[in-house]
Enzyme design. Structure first.
Site, PDB file in Angstrom:
ATOM      1  N   CYS A 191     -66.683  -7.913  55.550  1.00 24.46           N
ATOM      2  CA  CYS A 191     -66.332  -6.742  56.379  1.00 24.46           C
ATOM      3  C   CYS A 191     -66.689  -5.416  55.710  1.00 24.46           C
ATOM      4  O   CYS A 191     -66.631  -4.373  56.346  1.00 24.46           O
ATOM      5  CB  CYS A 191     -64.858  -6.769  56.740  1.00 24.46           C
ATOM      6  SG  CYS A 191     -64.417  -8.257  57.656  1.00 24.46           S
ATOM      7  N   HIS A 200     -63.983  -3.544  65.623  1.00 24.16           N
ATOM      8  CA  HIS A 200     -64.346  -4.034  64.291  1.00 24.16           C
ATOM      9  C   HIS A 200     -65.530  -4.991  64.342  1.00 24.16           C
ATOM     10  O   HIS A 200     -65.381  -6.198  64.135  1.00 24.16           O
ATOM     11  CB  HIS A 200     -63.115  -4.680  63.647  1.00 24.16           C
ATOM     12  CG  HIS A 200     -63.324  -5.129  62.237  1.00 24.16           C
ATOM     13  ND1 HIS A 200     -64.208  -4.519  61.369  1.00 24.16           N
ATOM     14  CD2 HIS A 200     -62.742  -6.138  61.523  1.00 24.16           C
ATOM     15  CE1 HIS A 200     -64.169  -5.145  60.197  1.00 24.16           C
ATOM     16  NE2 HIS A 200     -63.297  -6.125  60.267  1.00 24.16           N
TER      17      HIS A 200
END
Lengths: 383, 383
Positions: free
Chosen positions: A83, A327
């Site tokens: 991420c 996200h």
């Protein structure tokens, strides 16, 4: 440390969200990149290299994007740090420009997720905790329980992170979600890992974000007199905790803070606003405390009191954060930099932080416990 | 360009080949890294960051390796540029150390392929040529046909690349194959894409390679008086050809040459020996010519004449190259640097190039035609 000054000269994004299958990774990345290049007024001929972050895009994804925007032939580095992949790409660009190797480079974070991921993101293959059921949501639920128990925080206070971030992104045209969410909705949402419900978790999104990173000579070439400066960009890895102990005393966040304050020669007291990796509501609170931006155990109460809201003393996630901007994993770290850039140039519209002069972005990738692979990037930018 | 001097202080590899399923990517990477660290005499405490190249290792593969060798917590960047992934990791390390950000870093290239790949490597998803059947072997077969037609080269001369590289790796204990191959065997091997047969193609291998990259201060810390220097590390991308034309006039190789000679301030005439990305026999010849290391159209004849053999005037692939050392894609670029290091320190045993003082490594990743994504890295190292 002998790096020269490094600036951000322009930013571009596509709206995060669920895009149709025919909107490919290449199209998304190219569109964000074009916007950033137009914003900086830089032509493809003047871009010297590309730094690209993604996780699921397949081999040489950056080159595939570059070929679509007139950058075929330029050096491309593709970066993967889960991420924080986009943030890692930004960091390598910061080093290369700071070293004097390039004057103008393009950084892209991109991810197409909704085509391929049903339910949550699968943990990485070496993550033994996740294989035993200790997946991301479970880890953060444990963190929330412990936090509530240790500090007398309430479920409502934690849920207020989601309420706040959704309220912010009503004013962010790039956000996945752009409508307010009431506290009651967060509290009654479908349980995921108690006490956390669906609205405590960041969504699966598609998206792309891009920035132009420039040396002082690069800015002069573009005729730009002043631009926000990257005061530092830290990367740390490793375990969330240093041995047995409190899951909410994140060793990796403490070290990420120490490293960014060292690199930027700025302290927690200098930070006006924050883009924080709020993959779960509780994570925003725990990580702000880990960085020394809020006193230990006070974060939930201060969130409820509006300290971290727009208009508060240190707004956190004016963009809406991962919870509401969305996200798309490889894109998130670069989207944070776009937001810092827009805030520091006074272009954030209805979500503008007043007198924003120093912002911090925090991005975390890797497994829940980080036994094998947590990766945290912190960036400080000044006006 | 303001980079400081950058050296290689140590190297380590595991033998390339088919390793059992239980020998994981993490184990292979950790073993190569430990050997490199021991070779340089550096402890895990003194390693400041890791740069890792791989294609198929999954998210945060570098962190998973780091956790096994006492490097949990250190900054890790994972790099993907297809077959030049390891070389790209080396390049980012070169920039970071040259910029003064670090004094001692670990670079690892690693790939576990035999578990997952049956037959050849699948082309990348955006590669429309490959989707139409124009896969790697077909592209290089076309190159061979054209080369033979244009320059009157013979099938035997091209096959001699495989004979030479297999002969070299008899003396390389890290090579996948360590026995000589006769010309007749190459000529009569199973056809893959005529005129190329099985022995004209590099194999599917598992493997890992690692080097320690050091600043002058880093060398002093280790008590090392002199070590080979990385004179430059270039990265270019883009199409093999610039428009319609001769497939054997590789635009990307020409540019990779121009860029490395500019960065290193050395010319083709300074190169004593080469580690060349010989994914196919013909590719070694075409790329040497593209870099200006051999006259256009002369490569096949000069190979047959022994010019590029050990003992010749410019040995190419003393290690055995991809054809015989093997080709675990992410590991290959770092294995080339190991070979340059061993040659330049006089430690290459029976395959030692006499008076080796300047070596060049060339690594290429991406699609056949490179329409979307060819990525070429060139490195020059001096004694």
């Amino acid at each position: 440390m002998t790096l020269g000054a490094v600036h951000v000269a322009g930013a571009g994004m596509i709206r995060f969200g669920k895009h149709p299958r025919e909107v490919t990774l290449e199209t998304m990345g190219a569109n964000a990149a074009r916007d950033a290049m137009n914003d900086a007024g830089v032509t493809s001929a003047d871009i010297e290299a590309m730094y690209v972050g993604h996780v699921f895009g397949g081999p040489v994804a950056g080159q595939r994007i570059g070929a679509r925007i007139g950058l075929a032939g330029k050096p491309v580095s593709n970066h993967e740090n889960y991420c924080s992949s986009g943030a890692t790409a930004l960091r390598e660009a910061w080093i290369a420009v700071g070293a004097g190797l390039y004057d103008l480079v393009l950084v892209i974070g991109v991810e197409k997720m909704t085509d391929r991921i049903k339910g949550g993101v699968q943990p990485d293959p070496g993550d033994l905790d996740a294989a035993s059921g200790f997946i991301f949501a479970a880890g953060h639920a444990l963190s929330a329980r412990r936090y509530m128990s240790d500090y007398g925080a309430t479920r409502e206070q934690i849920a207020m992170v989601a309420v706040k971030n959704h309220a912010h992104s009503v004013m962010n045209p790039y956000a996945h979600y752009q409508k307010p969410v009431a506290l009651e909705e967060v509290l009654t949402a479908r349980p995921i890992a108690e006490p956390l419900g669906l609205l405590d978790c960041s969504p699966i999104s598609d998206g792309a974000a891009a920035v132009i990173v420039a040396s002082p000579a690069g800015l002069r070439k573009l005729g730009i007199a002043t631009a926000p400066r990257i005061a530092g960009c830290a990367l740390v890895s490793g375990t969330v905790q240093s041995g047995l102990g409190d899951v909410n005393e994140e060793d990796v966040s403490r070290r990420a803070g120490e490293e960014i304050y060292r690199l930027s020669a700025l302290g927690a007291e200098d930070i006006d606003f924050v883009e924080m990796h709020d993959c779960f509501t509780i994570a925003e609170i725990v990580r702000l405390e880990g960085l020394g931006l809020l006193p230990r155990g006070e974060g939930a109460r201060l969130t409820e009191a509006g300290h971290t809201s727009l208009g508060g003393s240190m707004p956190v996630n004016p963009s809406g954060g991962l919870l509401s901007r969305g996200h798309p994993v490889g894109a998130t770290g670069v989207a944070q930099i776009c937001e810092l850039f827009w805030q520091l140039t006074g272009r954030a519209g209805g979500r503008q932080v007043e007198n924003a002069s120093t912002g911090l972005a925090y991005c975390k990738g890797g497994s829940v416990s980080g036994t094998d692979g947590a990766s945290v990037t912190t960036v400080v930018m000044t006006r």
